[in-house]
Design a protein around this motif. Structure first.
Motif, PDB file in Angstrom:
ATOM      1  N   GLU A 111       0.947  -1.122   0.062  1.00 57.00           N
ATOM      2  CA  GLU A 111       0.037   0.059   0.090  1.00 57.00           C
ATOM      3  C   GLU A 111       0.968   1.258   0.089  1.00 57.00           C
ATOM      4  O   GLU A 111       0.425   2.160  -0.640  1.00 57.00           O
ATOM      5  CB  GLU A 111      -0.907  -0.017   1.368  1.00 57.00           C
ATOM      6  N   ALA A 112       2.012   1.210   0.829  1.00 57.84           N
ATOM      7  CA  ALA A 112       2.561   2.478   1.042  1.00 57.84           C
ATOM      8  C   ALA A 112       3.835   2.719  -0.100  1.00 57.84           C
ATOM      9  O   ALA A 112       3.774   3.942  -0.785  1.00 57.84           O
ATOM     10  CB  ALA A 112       3.632   2.245   2.268  1.00 57.84           C
ATOM     11  N   PHE A 113       4.141   1.618  -0.893  1.00 53.40           N
ATOM     12  CA  PHE A 113       5.162   1.880  -1.946  1.00 53.40           C
ATOM     13  C   PHE A 113       4.752   1.221  -3.526  1.00 53.40           C
ATOM     14  O   PHE A 113       5.438   1.352  -4.376  1.00 53.40           O
ATOM     15  CB  PHE A 113       6.385   1.308  -1.615  1.00 53.40           C
ATOM     16  N   GLY A 114       3.632   0.764  -3.247  1.00 50.92           N
ATOM     17  CA  GLY A 114       2.995   0.294  -4.766  1.00 50.92           C
ATOM     18  C   GLY A 114       4.107  -1.260  -5.045  1.00 50.92           C
ATOM     19  O   GLY A 114       4.052  -1.291  -6.387  1.00 50.92           O
ATOM     20  N   TYR A 115       4.414  -1.688  -4.190  1.00 52.28           N
ATOM     21  CA  TYR A 115       5.449  -2.943  -4.408  1.00 52.28           C
ATOM     22  C   TYR A 115       4.449  -3.965  -5.244  1.00 52.28           C
ATOM     23  O   TYR A 115       3.161  -4.271  -5.134  1.00 52.28           O
ATOM     24  CB  TYR A 115       6.040  -3.527  -3.258  1.00 52.28           C
ATOM     25  N   THR A 116       5.075  -4.836  -6.145  1.00 52.22           N
ATOM     26  CA  THR A 116       4.362  -6.107  -6.813  1.00 52.22           C
ATOM     27  C   THR A 116       5.061  -7.549  -6.278  1.00 52.22           C
ATOM     28  O   THR A 116       6.006  -7.372  -5.432  1.00 52.22           O
ATOM     29  CB  THR A 116       5.052  -5.731  -8.355  1.00 52.22           C
ATOM     30  N   LEU A 117       4.461  -8.322  -6.848  1.00 51.44           N
ATOM     31  CA  LEU A 117       5.012  -9.522  -6.550  1.00 51.44           C
ATOM     32  C   LEU A 117       6.515  -9.806  -6.924  1.00 51.44           C
ATOM     33  O   LEU A 117       7.402 -10.685  -6.136  1.00 51.44           O
ATOM     34  CB  LEU A 117       4.287 -10.728  -7.081  1.00 51.44           C
ATOM     35  N   ASP A 118       7.081  -9.152  -7.624  1.00 48.15           N
ATOM     36  CA  ASP A 118       8.447  -9.156  -8.065  1.00 48.15           C
ATOM     37  C   ASP A 118       9.411  -8.488  -7.032  1.00 48.15           C
ATOM     38  O   ASP A 118      10.392  -8.844  -6.675  1.00 48.15           O
ATOM     39  CB  ASP A 118       8.880  -8.504  -9.512  1.00 48.15           C
ATOM     40  N   ASP A 119       8.675  -7.370  -6.537  1.00 52.36           N
ATOM     41  CA  ASP A 119       9.599  -6.824  -5.238  1.00 52.36           C
ATOM     42  C   ASP A 119       9.393  -7.799  -4.087  1.00 52.36           C
ATOM     43  O   ASP A 119      10.281  -8.002  -3.231  1.00 52.36           O
ATOM     44  CB  ASP A 119       8.696  -5.578  -4.981  1.00 52.36           C
ATOM     45  N   MET A 120       8.137  -8.465  -3.819  1.00 53.02           N
ATOM     46  CA  MET A 120       8.173  -9.413  -2.857  1.00 53.02           C
ATOM     47  C   MET A 120       9.152 -10.415  -3.036  1.00 53.02           C
ATOM     48  O   MET A 120       9.744 -10.955  -2.086  1.00 53.02           O
ATOM     49  CB  MET A 120       6.801 -10.113  -2.771  1.00 53.02           C
ATOM     50  N   ARG A 121       9.324 -10.876  -4.115  1.00 50.30           N
ATOM     51  CA  ARG A 121      10.137 -12.163  -4.386  1.00 50.30           C
ATOM     52  C   ARG A 121      11.666 -11.415  -4.070  1.00 50.30           C
ATOM     53  O   ARG A 121      12.496 -12.210  -3.518  1.00 50.30           O
ATOM     54  CB  ARG A 121      10.221 -12.592  -5.936  1.00 50.30           C
ATOM     55  N   TRP A 122      12.002 -10.102  -4.467  1.00 51.58           N
ATOM     56  CA  TRP A 122      13.227  -9.942  -4.174  1.00 51.58           C
ATOM     57  C   TRP A 122      13.668  -9.700  -2.669  1.00 51.58           C
ATOM     58  O   TRP A 122      14.568 -10.068  -2.376  1.00 51.58           O
ATOM     59  CB  TRP A 122      13.486  -8.358  -4.732  1.00 51.58           C
ATOM     60  N   PHE A 123      12.714  -9.290  -1.852  1.00 54.84           N
ATOM     61  CA  PHE A 123      12.830  -9.218  -0.457  1.00 54.84           C
ATOM     62  C   PHE A 123      12.933 -10.654   0.094  1.00 54.84           C
ATOM     63  O   PHE A 123      13.905 -10.802   0.908  1.00 54.84           O
ATOM     64  CB  PHE A 123      11.691  -8.685   0.179  1.00 54.84           C
ATOM     65  N   THR A 124      12.263 -11.704  -0.647  1.00 53.35           N
ATOM     66  CA  THR A 124      12.271 -13.033   0.110  1.00 53.35           C
ATOM     67  C   THR A 124      13.411 -13.640  -0.315  1.00 53.35           C
ATOM     68  O   THR A 124      14.166 -14.420   0.334  1.00 53.35           O
ATOM     69  CB  THR A 124      10.973 -13.751  -0.650  1.00 53.35           C
ATOM     70  N   VAL A 125      14.124 -13.461  -1.435  1.00 53.38           N
ATOM     71  CA  VAL A 125      15.309 -13.908  -2.019  1.00 53.38           C
ATOM     72  C   VAL A 125      16.204 -13.400  -1.015  1.00 53.38           C
ATOM     73  O   VAL A 125      17.249 -14.107  -0.700  1.00 53.38           O
ATOM     74  CB  VAL A 125      15.795 -13.973  -3.496  1.00 53.38           C
TER      75      VAL A 125
END
Length: 385
Positions: free
Chosen positions: A322-336
């Motif tokens: 909600e704050a930064f408009g992150y996508t699932l690609d961003d989520m994957r980046w954080f997760t990796v």
């Protein structure tokens, strides 16, 4: 070819996405109903509420109050009911179950064994009870079709004098579920350098450790944790933002410490909701994680204390989206990022990334592509930490 999502993920996608958690406190993640049950069994009568729903609300409101005294009181209650083998086993098993239900596939959960001795347990018995509980929770999760692996971090309190003893305990149990060491507690007045003997011991034993640093205290705490103590990761590390300057025209300049942290790929265990409660950030939109992600620091997303913050990994990512408009690609980046930074062997980290995390995100991407145009190709390249 990498195809980036043009829109933020749905709540269901965030929940189903594989997630990795590195900073979660066992005594900060109990189910309210479990606190009530354990208090009743122990004869502990100091709980502010005995109805689970009202008690859960009390924990969140106390943590949000801005009062350090009330915030610390919340942990006094949870630790008070975690003083027997059965209580520790139950809390640990439920922790693993709850994380698995939230889509977490790998977690490192920390606790301070020295805080669970009032019922007569030894330090080794505390560790054995928690390890057995985590394994039971993993088994229960598997029985419901959930996959999770949970390692334990043993924490020493920085205001106490048992850090070397706890470091030796962590090393003694490193082959039965304990993956590393941590120090926690008030940073101001209790620098990590007071525990150099513990860190030097762990380095001699080729063991892993993280240090709570750069949360309530600033850059000196981060500098000492890295340069004097040799921390593998930084617990929170949010105050590294104090060494980054953003000019009016948007130009970003990193100070030498911030540049070092980024260059050395030192992982930052950031906990957005908790950081707001402790005043390390004013809002989710203003949380330093946004700039640090843009600058490609080794940032990870974590829960810290799920009970006190009323949060989960799913909720943390929802709020950041909600704050930064992150996508699932961003989520994957954080997760990796998080999986690369875990305290388990390289080949096991690599297997989790390539066999669990990337396929999980690829499946979600395929679902989106199919809904868009019938295409189901969403493979990703293999990647080494």
């Amino acid at each position: 070819m990498t195809i980036r999502y043009p829109a933020t993920p749905t709540a269901d996608q965030i929940r189903r996405a594989p997630k990795v958690l590195l900073h979660d406190h066992l005594d900060g993640g109990l189910r309210p109903g479990t606190v009530v049950d354990l208090a009743r069994a122990r004869g502990y009568e100091a709980l502010p509420e005995t109805d689970p729903e009202r008690l859960g609300r009390w924990f969140r409101e106390a943590a949000d109050s801005g009062s350090l005294e009330r915030y610390l009181e919340t942990f006094a209650h949870t630790c008070a009911v975690m003083q027997t083998r059965d209580a520790l086993f139950r809390v640990a098993a439920e922790c693993a179950e709850d994380l698995a239900d939230d889509g977490v596939v790998y977690a490192e959960v920390r606790y301070a064994p020295e805080q669970h001795l009032e019922g007569g347990l030894t330090l080794d018995e505390v560790v054995a009870a928690v390890n057995e509980g985590l394994r039971e929770g993993e088994r229960r999760a598997r029985a419901r079709g959930r996959r999770i692996r949970v390692g334990a971090l043993l924490t020493a309190m920085r205001h106490a004098a048992r850090s070397l003893e706890i470091a030796e305990l962590a090393n003694a149990h490193r082959d039965d579920g304990v993956v590393g060491f941590d120090i926690a507690g008030a940073e101001a007045g209790h620098p990590p350098t007071r525990h150099l003997d513990a860190f030097e011991y762990l380095k001699r034993e080729n063991n892993h450790f993280t240090i709570h640093a750069g949360e309530a205290f600033g850059l000196p705490s981060i500098w000492q944790a890295i340069q004097w103590c040799g921390a593998d990761r930084l617990g929170h590390g949010v105050r590294i933002i104090d060494d980054i300057r953003v000019a009016d025209d948007g130009t970003v300049t990193l100070g030498r410490l911030a540049a070092y942290v980024r260059d050395k790929r030192i992982p930052l265990e950031m906990c957005p909701s908790s950081n707001l409660q402790t005043g390390a950030a004013a809002s989710y939109a203003e949380h330093p994680i946004g700039l640090l992600r843009r600058l490609q620091f080794r940032v990870t997303v974590n829960t810290d204390n799920r009970l006190m913050s009323g949060t989960s990994m799913t909720r943390e990512f929802e709020l950041l989206t909600e704050a930064f408009g992150y996508t699932l690609d961003d989520m994957r980046w954080f997760t990796v990022n998080a999986m690369k930074s875990a305290f388990i062997p390289f080949d096991e980290r690599l297997a989790m990334i390539n066999d669990v995390i990337k396929p999980g995100y690829a499946e979600l991407k395929s679902e989106w592509l199919f809904r868009q145009n019938g295409s189901t190709s969403a493979s990703g390249q293999r990647e080494a930490p």
